[in-house]
Design an enzyme around this catalytic site. Sequence first.
Site, PDB file in Angstrom:
ATOM      1  N   ARG B 280      72.793  29.857  67.159  1.00 34.13           N
ATOM      2  CA  ARG B 280      72.470  30.244  68.533  1.00 34.13           C
ATOM      3  C   ARG B 280      71.258  29.432  68.972  1.00 34.13           C
ATOM      4  O   ARG B 280      70.129  29.770  68.639  1.00 34.13           O
ATOM      5  CB  ARG B 280      72.155  31.745  68.556  1.00 34.13           C
ATOM      6  CG  ARG B 280      72.266  32.399  69.918  1.00 34.13           C
ATOM      7  CD  ARG B 280      71.668  33.793  69.886  1.00 34.13           C
ATOM      8  NE  ARG B 280      70.221  33.710  69.864  1.00 34.13           N
ATOM      9  CZ  ARG B 280      69.416  34.617  69.294  1.00 34.13           C
ATOM     10  NH1 ARG B 280      69.909  35.681  68.711  1.00 34.13           N
ATOM     11  NH2 ARG B 280      68.112  34.448  69.314  1.00 34.13           N
ATOM     12  N   HIS B 284      68.433  35.099  72.510  1.00 30.15           N
ATOM     13  CA  HIS B 284      69.536  36.057  72.489  1.00 30.15           C
ATOM     14  C   HIS B 284      70.041  36.304  73.911  1.00 30.15           C
ATOM     15  O   HIS B 284      71.220  36.258  74.189  1.00 30.15           O
ATOM     16  CB  HIS B 284      69.090  37.367  71.848  1.00 30.15           C
ATOM     17  CG  HIS B 284      70.069  38.476  72.060  1.00 30.15           C
ATOM     18  ND1 HIS B 284      71.291  38.491  71.423  1.00 30.15           N
ATOM     19  CD2 HIS B 284      70.052  39.562  72.868  1.00 30.15           C
ATOM     20  CE1 HIS B 284      71.969  39.564  71.829  1.00 30.15           C
ATOM     21  NE2 HIS B 284      71.234  40.217  72.704  1.00 30.15           N
ATOM     22  N   TYR B 293      60.304  35.160  66.286  1.00 32.93           N
ATOM     23  CA  TYR B 293      60.975  35.381  64.996  1.00 32.93           C
ATOM     24  C   TYR B 293      61.591  34.134  64.355  1.00 32.93           C
ATOM     25  O   TYR B 293      62.193  34.215  63.292  1.00 32.93           O
ATOM     26  CB  TYR B 293      62.035  36.486  65.112  1.00 32.93           C
ATOM     27  CG  TYR B 293      63.065  36.292  66.221  1.00 32.93           C
ATOM     28  CD1 TYR B 293      64.196  35.510  66.008  1.00 32.93           C
ATOM     29  CD2 TYR B 293      62.914  36.907  67.451  1.00 32.93           C
ATOM     30  CE1 TYR B 293      65.143  35.341  67.004  1.00 32.93           C
ATOM     31  CE2 TYR B 293      63.868  36.742  68.475  1.00 32.93           C
ATOM     32  CZ  TYR B 293      64.971  35.961  68.242  1.00 32.93           C
ATOM     33  OH  TYR B 293      65.911  35.804  69.228  1.00 32.93           O
TER      34      TYR B 293
HETATM   35  C1  LIG Z   1      76.670  49.474  69.303  1.00 34.49           C
HETATM   36  C2  LIG Z   1      75.590  48.569  69.786  1.00 34.49           C
HETATM   37  N1  LIG Z   1      74.399  48.563  69.150  1.00 34.49           N
HETATM   38  C3  LIG Z   1      73.401  47.782  69.594  1.00 34.49           C
HETATM   39  C4  LIG Z   1      73.567  46.981  70.681  1.00 34.49           C
HETATM   40  C5  LIG Z   1      72.421  46.102  71.184  1.00 34.49           C
HETATM   41  N2  LIG Z   1      72.687  44.691  70.900  1.00 34.49           N
HETATM   42  C6  LIG Z   1      73.236  43.885  71.832  1.00 34.49           C
HETATM   43  S1  LIG Z   1      73.541  42.374  71.248  1.00 34.49           S
HETATM   44  C7  LIG Z   1      72.945  42.712  69.707  1.00 34.49           C
HETATM   45  C8  LIG Z   1      72.987  41.671  68.630  1.00 34.49           C
HETATM   46  C9  LIG Z   1      74.383  41.154  68.366  1.00 34.49           C
HETATM   47  O1  LIG Z   1      74.387  40.142  67.397  1.00 34.49           O
HETATM   48  P1  LIG Z   1      75.696  39.373  66.968  1.00 34.49           P
HETATM   49  O2  LIG Z   1      76.855  40.314  66.864  1.00 34.49           O
HETATM   50  O3  LIG Z   1      75.387  38.573  65.765  1.00 34.49           O
HETATM   51  O4  LIG Z   1      76.043  38.422  68.202  1.00 34.49           O
HETATM   52  P2  LIG Z   1      75.190  37.265  68.883  1.00 34.49           P
HETATM   53  O5  LIG Z   1      74.310  37.914  69.911  1.00 34.49           O
HETATM   54  O6  LIG Z   1      74.425  36.598  67.807  1.00 34.49           O
HETATM   55  O7  LIG Z   1      76.158  36.354  69.546  1.00 34.49           O
HETATM   56  C10 LIG Z   1      72.483  44.049  69.687  1.00 34.49           C
HETATM   57  C11 LIG Z   1      71.853  44.684  68.527  1.00 34.49           C
HETATM   58  C12 LIG Z   1      74.832  47.017  71.323  1.00 34.49           C
HETATM   59  N3  LIG Z   1      75.096  46.263  72.401  1.00 34.49           N
HETATM   60  N4  LIG Z   1      75.809  47.808  70.850  1.00 34.49           N
END
Ligand SMILES: Cc1ncc(C[n+]2csc(CCOP(=O)(O)OP(=O)(O)O)c2C)c(N)n1
Lengths: 325, 392
Positions: B280, B284, B293
């Site tokens: 990425r 985020h 981080y």
């Molecule tokens: C059930 C749930 N828990 C927490 C969140 C908050 N949240 C949004 S994105 C994220 C991180 C997701 O990481 P990843 O699946 O690795 O995808 P990336 O953002 O790296 O593409 C979190 C914790 C959420 N949207 N849904």
Amino acid sequence: MAKINMLQAINDALSLVLETDDKAILFGEDVGHFGGVFRATSGLQEKYGKERCFNTPLTEQGIAGFANGLASNGMTAIAEIQFADYIFPAIDQIVNESAKFRYRSGNEFNVGGITYRTPYGGGIAGGHYHSQSPEAYFTQTAGLKVVVPRNAYQAKGLLLASIRDKNPVVFFEPKRLYRANIGEVPDGDYEIELGKAEVVREGKDITLLAWGAQMEIIEEAADMATKQGISCEVIDLRTLAPWDIETVAASVKKTGRLLINHEAPLTGGFAGEIAATIQEECFLYLESPISRVCGLDTPYPLIHEKEYMPDALKTFEAIKATVKF
Amino acid sequence: MSNATSHNETVHRVSFLDKDSVSVPILKILQADGTVYENAVLPTIGQELATKIHDTCVFTRVLDERMLGAQRQGRISFYMTCTGEEASIIGSVASLDSDDVILAQYREHAAIRYRGFSTEQFMNQLFSNEKDLGKGRQMPIHYGSAELNYQTISSPLATQIPQASGVGYSLKMQDKRNVAVCYFGEGAASEGDFHAGLNMAAVLKSPTIFFCRNNGYAISTPTSEQFMGNGIASRGPGYGIHTIRVDGNDMLAVLAATQQARAHAIHNKEPVLIEAMTYRLGAHSSSDDPSGYRSKEEEAKWQTHDPVKRFKLWMINKGWLTEKQDADLYEKYRKEVLAELKLAEKRPMSMLDTIVEDVYDAPTPRLQQQLKSLKKHLNKYPDSYPKSVGRG
Ligand SMILES: Cc1ncc(C[n+]2csc(CCOP(=O)(O)OP(=O)(O)O)c2C)c(N)n1
């Protein structure tokens, strides 16, 4: 006494617990080095180490189950669920397990040492997945305490009391006040007793009741009503389960009227429970029907957030209608 | 019948499987300089497909850059880029049939673009105006289109994973030679829904491609705090799922893997798991600051693996593209995005009546009554609420 915001007050409380209770463990998504997406846990990993303050894998079900395990074996578990909207994957562990551990085992085991902290509520342009107020799903579950602070001072005192309470507590933090609410907060240790409402303002014509971020709203509405010659008593419920029937009933017996405001949808919301109970307790004192000013029975819309909100104007209108009834 | 496991050898002294024993090869076809590895087997790709892929890459880069800027100027409330992950997303969607159903996580807008989502449609969603297909109810980036077989994004993570298993099964039951395609991050793969979804698909033989974008982070959490063991791919065989790991910054590798995954899923009526190893490059989301981080050096290192640049060089090597054509395309999309942005920004938001629509198939009497009293209230205080609302 320093003036700090609600996030700093929460951080203070958590730091105090980690310092004084060596069984306390703090965890959740991104809470470690980064300090959480809202920064409530900033600096705590550096201070207390990675074993006591850490990131978990991305699984609320796992977080709550892990908390149950920790607490069932004597630890103080403080778990952050990143948004209250994302507490639902954990609902089985919280509702069926945390809430019933003591009951089902005849108190052979209990998980009283758990506190689930989670940011709730709207007003941050979050749309329906970053704005929910899901407290009513938990107030219906016997065995859980449900607590909602309205300002920085309360956040610290109520959080300390929740963590030390001998029951699992779901602690909802009003995220739109995280940085907006700044107030005097004592440096040291103090607790605000759970299960006790606070009469924030005395009045004689109507009782206004809310909790968390909606307290601002009903206070604003009370100011508007005062200008029209209506005297409002304003109460902050603070703990929803178990809630302080006595304080609310005493107030309604005095004013003869009650208005309850919450951000969650009207139908099945906690205001319904309060209205039914107060109607039983105060039937002969009531001079008008109990009024509810709540969210619409829809998911929380992004674009029509302002219209959706049970805001001060809507509350003001309801106050006038109730007083004139 | 016995426990349905195959070819297990018998031993007579305690012997554990080594936790590091699973090794997963990684498919790489295209090198950083745009040439292919010796002996590499290329996917099916001609100039037309390559041009469409390149076009989508350029559009996505422009959209991400421009809209992140628009967010910083306060014109939209939120944004998320897929910068650095374009090969994973575009390489996979380019291997699909337009009737394959996509269930994405949120960072896959390049895929809906590839299917034909117009610049105007992007802007309408991002500005939550009355022409947004989602009626302005969700935050920016939650795209969806029935016409394009792209199910609308839901913010709760991983919920789309078991749903994809159901969609795949429905395609099989409807005798379609199509698959469901499910995107998710390595973070989302920690949710219970991930296990439930893969296990359901495997047991029920659902033609579904599970596509994991392993981009190194879930917000601030690095993969080292997300999982132990060998990534997400190593779990595939555990569920009984045909699995491959690819270089997620290599357009040709992703294309090759997904083309074959699709053929396998349809032919065998069963799921396939693809893990794309990527990074990425951006934050985020617009609410996040990665400097808290991870290091600048780490980010700089990954810049050298830029998937868009790598694919561009390959096309230039093939004689299918010139630097000038590439630069002109960026220019064209910069103008187009800006022009559509300005139009979308001015469109009114959806009618107030939509506030009670789509909760049920028709607003219940209770909802109708709530709308009525809301309107009465707004008409009493017209200056205290947003003006642009069609009050009806
Ligand atoms: C059930 C749930 N828990 C927490 C969140 C908050 N949240 C949004 S994105 C994220 C991180 C997701 O990481 P990843 O699946 O690795 O995808 P990336 O953002 O790296 O593409 C979190 C914790 C959420 N949207 N849904």
